[in-house]
Design a protein around this motif. Sequence first.
Motif, PDB file in Angstrom:
ATOM      1  N   ASN A   1     -57.200  66.311  64.863  1.00 23.82           N
ATOM      2  CA  ASN A   1     -58.513  66.148  65.316  1.00 23.82           C
ATOM      3  C   ASN A   1     -58.144  65.141  65.994  1.00 23.82           C
ATOM      4  O   ASN A   1     -58.308  63.926  65.760  1.00 23.82           O
TER       5      ASN A   1
ATOM      6  N   ARG B   1     -57.825  62.301  68.896  1.00 27.59           N
ATOM      7  CA  ARG B   1     -59.008  61.184  69.546  1.00 27.59           C
ATOM      8  C   ARG B   1     -58.395  60.555  70.480  1.00 27.59           C
ATOM      9  O   ARG B   1     -57.113  59.775  69.815  1.00 27.59           O
TER      10      ARG B   1
ATOM     11  N   ILE C   1     -57.890  56.613  71.878  1.00 30.22           N
ATOM     12  CA  ILE C   1     -57.628  54.945  71.471  1.00 30.22           C
ATOM     13  C   ILE C   1     -57.662  54.315  72.198  1.00 30.22           C
ATOM     14  O   ILE C   1     -57.287  54.469  73.237  1.00 30.22           O
TER      15      ILE C   1
ATOM     16  N   GLN D   1     -53.674  58.230  71.881  1.00 28.84           N
ATOM     17  CA  GLN D   1     -54.732  59.999  71.709  1.00 28.84           C
ATOM     18  C   GLN D   1     -53.600  59.496  69.652  1.00 28.84           C
ATOM     19  O   GLN D   1     -52.607  60.065  69.920  1.00 28.84           O
TER      20      GLN D   1
ATOM     21  N   CYS E   1     -55.395  61.744  64.212  1.00 36.58           N
ATOM     22  CA  CYS E   1     -56.192  61.421  63.019  1.00 36.58           C
ATOM     23  C   CYS E   1     -57.009  59.703  62.990  1.00 36.58           C
ATOM     24  O   CYS E   1     -56.516  59.268  63.934  1.00 36.58           O
ATOM     25  N   LYS E   2     -57.775  60.120  62.343  1.00 44.66           N
ATOM     26  CA  LYS E   2     -58.331  58.579  62.009  1.00 44.66           C
ATOM     27  C   LYS E   2     -57.874  57.933  61.912  1.00 44.66           C
ATOM     28  O   LYS E   2     -57.429  56.832  60.823  1.00 44.66           O
ATOM     29  N   PRO E   3     -57.753  56.454  63.149  1.00 45.27           N
ATOM     30  CA  PRO E   3     -56.512  55.085  62.895  1.00 45.27           C
ATOM     31  C   PRO E   3     -57.075  54.128  61.754  1.00 45.27           C
ATOM     32  O   PRO E   3     -58.325  54.077  61.875  1.00 45.27           O
ATOM     33  N   ASP E   4     -55.702  53.347  61.370  1.00 46.82           N
ATOM     34  CA  ASP E   4     -55.732  52.724  60.956  1.00 46.82           C
ATOM     35  C   ASP E   4     -55.075  51.149  61.718  1.00 46.82           C
ATOM     36  O   ASP E   4     -53.922  51.998  62.493  1.00 46.82           O
ATOM     37  N   ARG E   5     -55.443  50.091  61.673  1.00 49.04           N
ATOM     38  CA  ARG E   5     -55.327  48.666  62.711  1.00 49.04           C
ATOM     39  C   ARG E   5     -55.156  47.674  61.798  1.00 49.04           C
ATOM     40  O   ARG E   5     -55.914  47.615  61.234  1.00 49.04           O
TER      41      ARG E   5
ATOM     42  N   CYS F   1     -52.125  56.039  61.409  1.00 47.41           N
ATOM     43  CA  CYS F   1     -52.601  57.144  60.704  1.00 47.41           C
ATOM     44  C   CYS F   1     -52.138  58.251  60.294  1.00 47.41           C
ATOM     45  O   CYS F   1     -50.226  59.029  61.385  1.00 47.41           O
TER      46      CYS F   1
ATOM     47  N   SER G   1     -51.162  62.289  59.761  1.00 47.19           N
ATOM     48  CA  SER G   1     -51.351  63.658  60.250  1.00 47.19           C
ATOM     49  C   SER G   1     -50.972  64.843  59.313  1.00 47.19           C
ATOM     50  O   SER G   1     -49.579  64.784  59.749  1.00 47.19           O
TER      51      SER G   1
END
Length: 182
Positions: free
Chosen positions: A26, A28, A30, A40, A43-47, A66, A68
């Motif tokens: 997915n 996204r 950032i 890009q 997946c929804k990232p951790d930071r 993240c 994936s």
Amino acid sequence: MRIFSPALTASLVCALTLSACSPDQNWRDITLEGTSLKAQLPCKPDRTTRSVPLGGVPVDLHVVGCESGSAMVAVMTASLPAGTDASAVMAAWQKATLDNARVSQPLAAGQQQAWLRPGQLPLATSVRVQATGQRANGEPVKMDAVWGAVAEGERVRLLHAVVYDRNIAAELANTLFDGVKP
């Protein structure tokens, strides 16, 4: 007699198209913390940010990553103090990454190529590396990684993007690397 209406046909085509998309990817856009760099991720990232020595130079390493599917995806940046030899620090970062992944060195022909994108500094250490190494548990892992650098006034910001997986889809790695922009 018509069996499918145009609206029903369009809905079926849309549903089939969406079902063909990988739920693991997915994409996204950032922004990388403290920079104008964009990336890009699939997946929804951790930071996280950590103080680390890169090539003997203490830096704040900003990491966005993240999972994936079975792939681990990450983009990292570090701003170097003015006057630091960016090529030397980037070469040390590359060696540390390859050593950590237990990649045999020196690299074989074809495992490394230049990686220069618009807006990046033309450093000899700006490369893409594709190699096989080992996880900590001894299992084989493939790695596809890039390193580059951009100017930030009198400073240089190094960047590194990487994918680790059993088998890396070229589309995943290429989309990740092409999505990193100054």
